[in-house]
Design a protein around this motif. Sequence first.
Motif, short mmCIF file in Angstrom:
data_model
loop_
_atom_site.label_atom_id
_atom_site.label_comp_id
_atom_site.label_asym_id
_atom_site.label_seq_id
_atom_site.Cartn_x
_atom_site.Cartn_y
_atom_site.Cartn_z
N UNK A 65 -11.41 11.40 12.09
CA UNK A 65 -11.09 10.61 13.28
C UNK A 65 -10.09 9.51 12.93
N UNK A 66 -8.98 9.45 13.64
CA UNK A 66 -8.03 8.35 13.47
C UNK A 66 -8.60 7.11 14.14
N UNK A 67 -8.46 5.96 13.46
CA UNK A 67 -9.06 4.72 13.94
C UNK A 67 -8.08 3.56 13.72
N UNK A 68 -7.95 2.71 14.74
CA UNK A 68 -7.30 1.41 14.62
C UNK A 68 -8.38 0.37 14.83
N UNK A 69 -8.54 -0.51 13.85
CA UNK A 69 -9.74 -1.35 13.79
C UNK A 69 -9.38 -2.82 13.63
N UNK A 70 -10.02 -3.66 14.45
CA UNK A 70 -9.96 -5.11 14.28
C UNK A 70 -11.36 -5.58 13.90
N UNK A 71 -11.46 -6.33 12.81
CA UNK A 71 -12.73 -6.91 12.41
C UNK A 71 -12.46 -7.99 11.38
N UNK A 72 -13.35 -8.99 11.33
CA UNK A 72 -13.18 -10.11 10.40
C UNK A 72 -13.84 -9.87 9.05
N UNK A 73 -14.63 -8.80 8.93
CA UNK A 73 -15.33 -8.51 7.68
C UNK A 73 -14.35 -7.84 6.72
N UNK A 74 -13.65 -8.65 5.95
CA UNK A 74 -12.57 -8.14 5.11
C UNK A 74 -13.07 -7.18 4.05
N UNK A 75 -14.22 -7.49 3.45
CA UNK A 75 -14.75 -6.61 2.40
C UNK A 75 -15.04 -5.23 2.97
N UNK A 76 -15.62 -5.17 4.16
CA UNK A 76 -15.96 -3.88 4.77
C UNK A 76 -14.70 -3.10 5.15
N UNK A 77 -13.72 -3.77 5.75
CA UNK A 77 -12.53 -3.03 6.18
C UNK A 77 -11.70 -2.57 4.98
N UNK A 78 -11.75 -3.32 3.90
CA UNK A 78 -10.99 -2.90 2.72
C UNK A 78 -11.62 -1.68 2.06
N UNK A 79 -12.93 -1.52 2.22
CA UNK A 79 -13.58 -0.30 1.71
C UNK A 79 -13.26 0.90 2.59
N UNK A 80 -13.12 0.67 3.88
CA UNK A 80 -12.99 1.77 4.84
C UNK A 80 -11.56 2.23 5.07
N UNK A 81 -10.63 1.28 5.17
CA UNK A 81 -9.32 1.59 5.72
C UNK A 81 -8.35 2.15 4.70
#
Length: 233
Positions: A184-200
Motif C-alpha cells: 500500500x502506498x502511503x503519505x503520512x504526517x506524524x510527529x513520532x519521528x522514531x516511528x516514521x523513520x522505522x516505517x518510511x
Amino acid sequence: MLALERLAAGYGESQVLFDVSLSVGAGEVVTLLGRNGMGKTTTVRAVMGLLPSQGGRLLGGRVAFAGQKVAGWPPHKVARLGLGLVPEGRQVFPTLTVEENLTATARPGRWTLAEVVRLFPRLAERRRHAGANLSGGEQQMLAIGRALMTNPALLILDEATEGLAPLIRAEIWTVLARLKAEGQAILLIDKNLAAVMRLADRHVVLEKGRTVWQGGSAALAASPEVLEGYLHV
C-alpha cells in the motif's frame, strides 16, 4: 503516482504554501514532516481538493495523480481516482454506527467490511455503536478503516497517532507496517519521528510552506542540521 511540483496555496489574503514539491511512488511510504504551522495539512487539503471548503485556494504549481492533473478537482472526483484520506481530527460521522461509517463510502476491492474489522478487532466489538460514542483511539481506527474501504491506491494520513494512548499508537503503527508490507502506498504526517523513520522509505521536510529537505531515514538520522533546525529534535 502522486507528484507535487512547486505547489503554492493560501487562505484569503494569506499565502501558506510557497514551493512544495514531493512525490510518492507505487508501494512507497513517504512522510511529510515539519513543525506545526509549516503547511503540512494545507498540502494534504490541496491534494484532496479540500481547500475551497476551508476558504483556501491554489495559487500555483502542479498536482498530479495517476498521470492526471488533479489541481482544482472537487474532493469526490479526487477520491474516486484512488486517493483515500484519514483526516486530522478523525472526522468520523458521529451519528452513524461503526458499520455505517465503514460502508458509507465503500468501493469494491481488496478491503471489505470483514477485512477491516479483522484488521481492527475492536471495531467488530463496537460495530453497532455510533461514531460519537467511540474513544479517540477507536475513532482513529474507524477513520483508517473507512479510508481503506474506498480501496485507495494511495492512503494519506494526517496526524496518524496524535493524542492517542501508547497501546493504541503501537497498534496503529503495526497496522501501517502491515499495509506497507502488502504494497500500500502511503503519505503520512506524524510527529513520532522514531516511528516514521522505522516505517518510511523517504521523508519530505517543510519549513514555512517550502520543501527544504528530502531523503531516506539513514540520511535524515545523519543530518543534525535538519533534525535540529527544522524538526527541533
